[in-house]
Design a protein around this motif. Structure first.
Motif, PDB file in Angstrom:
ATOM      1  N   LEU A   1       6.194 -67.687  58.295  1.00 13.33           N
ATOM      2  CA  LEU A   1       7.506 -68.166  58.713  1.00 13.33           C
ATOM      3  C   LEU A   1       8.162 -69.005  57.621  1.00 13.33           C
ATOM      4  O   LEU A   1       9.374 -68.930  57.400  1.00 13.33           O
ATOM      5  CB  LEU A   1       7.380 -68.960  60.017  1.00 13.33           C
ATOM      6  CG  LEU A   1       6.984 -68.128  61.239  1.00 13.33           C
ATOM      7  CD1 LEU A   1       6.559 -69.024  62.399  1.00 13.33           C
ATOM      8  CD2 LEU A   1       8.135 -67.225  61.663  1.00 13.33           C
ATOM      9  N   ILE A   2       7.361 -69.822  56.928  1.00 17.10           N
ATOM     10  CA  ILE A   2       7.883 -70.581  55.791  1.00 17.10           C
ATOM     11  C   ILE A   2       8.361 -69.623  54.704  1.00 17.10           C
ATOM     12  O   ILE A   2       9.437 -69.788  54.111  1.00 17.10           O
ATOM     13  CB  ILE A   2       6.815 -71.538  55.244  1.00 17.10           C
ATOM     14  CG1 ILE A   2       6.503 -72.651  56.247  1.00 17.10           C
ATOM     15  CG2 ILE A   2       7.230 -72.123  53.895  1.00 17.10           C
ATOM     16  CD1 ILE A   2       7.603 -73.654  56.469  1.00 17.10           C
ATOM     17  N   ALA A   3       7.550 -68.584  54.438  1.00 11.54           N
ATOM     18  CA  ALA A   3       7.909 -67.618  53.398  1.00 11.54           C
ATOM     19  C   ALA A   3       9.188 -66.857  53.747  1.00 11.54           C
ATOM     20  O   ALA A   3       9.910 -66.396  52.856  1.00 11.54           O
ATOM     21  CB  ALA A   3       6.764 -66.628  53.178  1.00 11.54           C
ATOM     22  N   SER A   4       9.496 -66.752  55.038  1.00 12.39           N
ATOM     23  CA  SER A   4      10.706 -66.027  55.461  1.00 12.39           C
ATOM     24  C   SER A   4      11.964 -66.869  55.329  1.00 12.39           C
ATOM     25  O   SER A   4      13.075 -66.369  55.566  1.00 12.39           O
ATOM     26  CB  SER A   4      10.548 -65.552  56.907  1.00 12.39           C
ATOM     27  OG  SER A   4      10.659 -66.644  57.816  1.00 12.39           O
ATOM     28  N   GLY A   5      11.796 -68.164  55.001  1.00 11.95           N
ATOM     29  CA  GLY A   5      12.971 -68.985  54.766  1.00 11.95           C
ATOM     30  C   GLY A   5      13.048 -70.256  55.576  1.00 11.95           C
ATOM     31  O   GLY A   5      13.943 -71.079  55.355  1.00 11.95           O
ATOM     32  N   HIS A   6      12.134 -70.466  56.516  1.00  8.11           N
ATOM     33  CA  HIS A   6      12.147 -71.702  57.297  1.00  8.11           C
ATOM     34  C   HIS A   6      11.666 -72.872  56.440  1.00  8.11           C
ATOM     35  O   HIS A   6      10.825 -72.711  55.555  1.00  8.11           O
ATOM     36  CB  HIS A   6      11.243 -71.575  58.525  1.00  8.11           C
ATOM     37  CG  HIS A   6      11.757 -70.609  59.542  1.00  8.11           C
ATOM     38  ND1 HIS A   6      12.990 -70.751  60.137  1.00  8.11           N
ATOM     39  CD2 HIS A   6      11.209 -69.487  60.074  1.00  8.11           C
ATOM     40  CE1 HIS A   6      13.182 -69.761  61.001  1.00  8.11           C
ATOM     41  NE2 HIS A   6      12.114 -68.975  60.971  1.00  8.11           N
ATOM     42  N   ARG A   7      12.179 -74.051  56.735  1.00  2.00           N
ATOM     43  CA  ARG A   7      11.814 -75.226  55.935  1.00  2.00           C
ATOM     44  C   ARG A   7      10.555 -75.909  56.454  1.00  2.00           C
ATOM     45  O   ARG A   7       9.706 -76.342  55.677  1.00  2.00           O
ATOM     46  CB  ARG A   7      12.965 -76.237  55.943  1.00  2.00           C
ATOM     47  CG  ARG A   7      12.658 -77.489  55.120  1.00  2.00           C
ATOM     48  CD  ARG A   7      13.651 -78.597  55.359  1.00  2.00           C
ATOM     49  NE  ARG A   7      13.247 -79.824  54.683  1.00  2.00           N
ATOM     50  CZ  ARG A   7      13.631 -81.040  55.038  1.00  2.00           C
ATOM     51  NH1 ARG A   7      14.450 -81.193  56.077  1.00  2.00           N
ATOM     52  NH2 ARG A   7      13.223 -82.100  54.370  1.00  2.00           N
ATOM     53  N   ALA A   8      10.419 -76.033  57.790  1.00  2.00           N
ATOM     54  CA  ALA A   8       9.291 -76.777  58.350  1.00  2.00           C
ATOM     55  C   ALA A   8       9.009 -76.314  59.773  1.00  2.00           C
ATOM     56  O   ALA A   8       9.897 -75.830  60.485  1.00  2.00           O
ATOM     57  CB  ALA A   8       9.569 -78.278  58.338  1.00  2.00           C
ATOM     58  N   GLY A   9       7.765 -76.476  60.187  1.00  3.83           N
ATOM     59  CA  GLY A   9       7.377 -76.112  61.551  1.00  3.83           C
ATOM     60  C   GLY A   9       6.140 -76.877  61.981  1.00  3.83           C
ATOM     61  O   GLY A   9       5.498 -77.568  61.182  1.00  3.83           O
ATOM     62  N   LEU A  10       5.815 -76.732  63.241  1.00  2.76           N
ATOM     63  CA  LEU A  10       4.695 -77.456  63.841  1.00  2.76           C
ATOM     64  C   LEU A  10       3.632 -76.453  64.273  1.00  2.76           C
ATOM     65  O   LEU A  10       3.926 -75.469  64.959  1.00  2.76           O
ATOM     66  CB  LEU A  10       5.201 -78.249  65.044  1.00  2.76           C
ATOM     67  CG  LEU A  10       4.248 -79.183  65.764  1.00  2.76           C
ATOM     68  CD1 LEU A  10       3.688 -80.246  64.835  1.00  2.76           C
ATOM     69  CD2 LEU A  10       4.971 -79.848  66.934  1.00  2.76           C
ATOM     70  N   VAL A  11       2.400 -76.698  63.850  1.00  2.00           N
ATOM     71  CA  VAL A  11       1.269 -75.852  64.216  1.00  2.00           C
ATOM     72  C   VAL A  11       0.285 -76.708  65.008  1.00  2.00           C
ATOM     73  O   VAL A  11      -0.107 -77.786  64.554  1.00  2.00           O
ATOM     74  CB  VAL A  11       0.596 -75.256  62.963  1.00  2.00           C
ATOM     75  CG1 VAL A  11      -0.574 -74.381  63.353  1.00  2.00           C
ATOM     76  CG2 VAL A  11       1.608 -74.460  62.143  1.00  2.00           C
ATOM     77  N   VAL A  12      -0.106 -76.241  66.200  1.00  2.84           N
ATOM     78  CA  VAL A  12      -0.913 -77.032  67.126  1.00  2.84           C
ATOM     79  C   VAL A  12      -2.087 -76.195  67.611  1.00  2.84           C
ATOM     80  O   VAL A  12      -1.958 -74.983  67.825  1.00  2.84           O
ATOM     81  CB  VAL A  12      -0.072 -77.488  68.343  1.00  2.84           C
ATOM     82  CG1 VAL A  12      -0.852 -78.504  69.177  1.00  2.84           C
ATOM     83  CG2 VAL A  12       1.268 -78.066  67.903  1.00  2.84           C
ATOM     84  N   GLY A  13      -3.246 -76.825  67.814  1.00  2.40           N
ATOM     85  CA  GLY A  13      -4.393 -76.139  68.384  1.00  2.40           C
ATOM     86  C   GLY A  13      -5.170 -77.051  69.300  1.00  2.40           C
ATOM     87  O   GLY A  13      -5.281 -78.257  69.046  1.00  2.40           O
ATOM     88  N   GLY A  14      -5.713 -76.497  70.363  1.00  5.43           N
ATOM     89  CA  GLY A  14      -6.507 -77.315  71.268  1.00  5.43           C
ATOM     90  C   GLY A  14      -7.227 -76.492  72.307  1.00  5.43           C
ATOM     91  O   GLY A  14      -6.903 -75.320  72.526  1.00  5.43           O
ATOM     92  N   ASP A  15      -8.204 -77.106  72.944  1.00  5.82           N
ATOM     93  CA  ASP A  15      -8.938 -76.456  74.025  1.00  5.82           C
ATOM     94  C   ASP A  15      -9.440 -77.491  75.016  1.00  5.82           C
ATOM     95  O   ASP A  15      -9.681 -78.655  74.664  1.00  5.82           O
ATOM     96  CB  ASP A  15     -10.110 -75.632  73.481  1.00  5.82           C
ATOM     97  CG  ASP A  15      -9.678 -74.254  73.025  1.00  5.82           C
ATOM     98  OD1 ASP A  15      -9.129 -73.513  73.855  1.00  5.82           O
ATOM     99  OD2 ASP A  15      -9.847 -73.936  71.841  1.00  5.82           O
ATOM    100  N   VAL A  16      -9.588 -77.046  76.276  1.00  4.84           N
ATOM    101  CA  VAL A  16     -10.136 -77.880  77.346  1.00  4.84           C
ATOM    102  C   VAL A  16     -11.193 -77.076  78.097  1.00  4.84           C
ATOM    103  O   VAL A  16     -11.178 -75.846  78.097  1.00  4.84           O
ATOM    104  CB  VAL A  16      -9.039 -78.353  78.316  1.00  4.84           C
ATOM    105  CG1 VAL A  16      -8.098 -79.333  77.628  1.00  4.84           C
ATOM    106  CG2 VAL A  16      -8.246 -77.173  78.878  1.00  4.84           C
ATOM    107  N   THR A  17     -12.107 -77.790  78.744  1.00  2.00           N
ATOM    108  CA  THR A  17     -13.272 -77.144  79.352  1.00  2.00           C
ATOM    109  C   THR A  17     -13.264 -77.141  80.876  1.00  2.00           C
ATOM    110  O   THR A  17     -14.187 -76.607  81.494  1.00  2.00           O
ATOM    111  CB  THR A  17     -14.555 -77.849  78.894  1.00  2.00           C
ATOM    112  OG1 THR A  17     -14.455 -79.246  79.237  1.00  2.00           O
ATOM    113  CG2 THR A  17     -14.762 -77.721  77.395  1.00  2.00           C
ATOM    114  N   ALA A  18     -12.245 -77.716  81.510  1.00  2.00           N
ATOM    115  CA  ALA A  18     -12.267 -77.914  82.964  1.00  2.00           C
ATOM    116  C   ALA A  18     -12.465 -76.617  83.732  1.00  2.00           C
ATOM    117  O   ALA A  18     -13.077 -76.601  84.803  1.00  2.00           O
ATOM    118  CB  ALA A  18     -10.973 -78.597  83.413  1.00  2.00           C
TER     119      ALA A  18
END
Length: 348
Positions: A140-157
């Motif tokens: 997405l950056i290579a396509s011309g966007h300046r900045a973005g947010l990348v998030v990761g997570g997991d829960v076990t419930a």
């Protein structure tokens, strides 16, 4: 057909990182009391001392959802990066355990952060999802966007049931009660060296499991609709013990080949984080001469998609201009190799 497995990455940077872990740390003694698992067995076999759960260990009540943790980590990463939410061009979230199938956790997190009118993506993945999400951010950056947010997570419930004792659990499921924890992590990525200004010099994202049995299976149904012929949460730990250290070594050398870096010029190593014991074995097998190890799994448990981000967040305060780091990630679900080559830039 063979394909290149390491990709040089121009003009792609990590501007800020953060992590979020719910509630107080849960010790091996705490787990032993609830599930009837030997504290000594956990120490010797797994090597993980503590973890965090977003649910109450006594009642199973969910106190922190995945969206809660991801929004917390994302907000902190934004603060660390110096970007405002209004300056973001996209959001990518990766998880094995979304709160609901629809709406996606990614859209819930975007809503909580006040984001609107921008593309929002959700990736269904295991530990390698963090690198997959960064790979999408790179595109997405290579396509011309300046900045973005990348998030990761997991829960076990959904997958760990506090009402079940160790005697009722198959060995392939019991191991997961001591391996996993809950958490989230995030990184703001940018085209220019903003904020923390960590350059991503190479990125590896490669499926290698053709014709090979999965090392881990996680079912959608969870404990509420168990079928004796259907595995809810299965870990082939023997296959993982045999395969993960070998794959970690392959990732290391593929990243070095892509960057042209020599092993003695690596300052930090972020090894795979399945368990404390496995991480120790991997680092010992790699036998690198000098890099400092950045690990967290012995304190956090295996938090899946959050783990590489948690390691990155621990790495950031240690980096000085010119420092180099390699992050190695192995996903055993269907055998994925992933990794990052990172270099702290001098923006003075």
């Amino acid at each position: 057909m063979s394909r290149p497995t390491g990709t040089p990455v121009p003009a792609f940077h990590i501007a800020g990182t953060a992590a979020a872990l719910p509630g107080p740390a849960v010790t091996n003694a705490d787990l032993g009391k609830v599930f009837g698992i030997s504290e000594e067995w956990i120490d010797l076999f797994v090597g993980t001392r503590t973890r965090h759960f977003g649910w109450d260990l006594g009642t199973g009540e969910v106190l922190h959802s995945l969206a809660d943790l991801c929004a917390e980590a994302a907000g902190r990463a934004l603060d660390a990066s110096g970007f405002a939410a209004s300056e973001l061009d996209f959001l990518v979230l990766t998880t094995t355990t979304p709160d609901t199938l629809l709406p996606t956790t990614a859209t819930q997190v975007a809503d909580r952060l006040g984001l609107n009118y921008l593309p929002v993506y959700q990736i269904q993945a295991g530990c390698a999802g963090a690198v997959q999400a960064l790979d999408l951010g790179r595109a997405l950056i290579a396509s011309g966007h300046r900045a973005g947010l990348v998030v990761g997570g997991d829960v076990t419930a959904r997958f760990l049931d506090p009402t079940r004792g160790a005697a009722t659990l198959p060995t392939q499921e019991l191991i997961n009660y001591v391996l996993f924890g809950d958490g989230a992590g995030a990184a703001v990525v940018s085209a220019d060296p903003e904020g923390e200004a960590i350059g991503v010099r190479a990125l590896l994202n490669c499926f290698t499991g053709q014709g090979r049995a999965p090392g881990q299976t996680i079912d959608w149904e969870g404990p509420a609709r168990r079928d004796p012929d259907r595995r809810m949460l299965h870990e082939d730990y023997k296959a993982i013990e045999e395969g993960v250290p070998l794959m970690a070594g392959e990732i290391l050398w593929q990243l070095l080949e892509t960057t042209g870096w020599s092993p003695d010029k690596i300052d930090f190593l972020l090894p795979p984080q399945l368990s404390g014991r496995m991480t120790w074995r991997i680092v010992e097998d790699l036998s690198l001469p000098g890099p400092r190890e950045i690990s967290c799994v012995a304190e956090t448990g295996n938090t899946g998609n959050a783990l590489p981000f948690v390691q990155l967040d621990r790495l950031v305060p240690e980096l000085r201009p010119g420092d180099r780091a390699l992050a190695l990630v192995v996903e055993s679900s269907k055998w994925i190799k992933a990794g990052l080559a990172l270099e702290k830039e001098d923006t003075r």
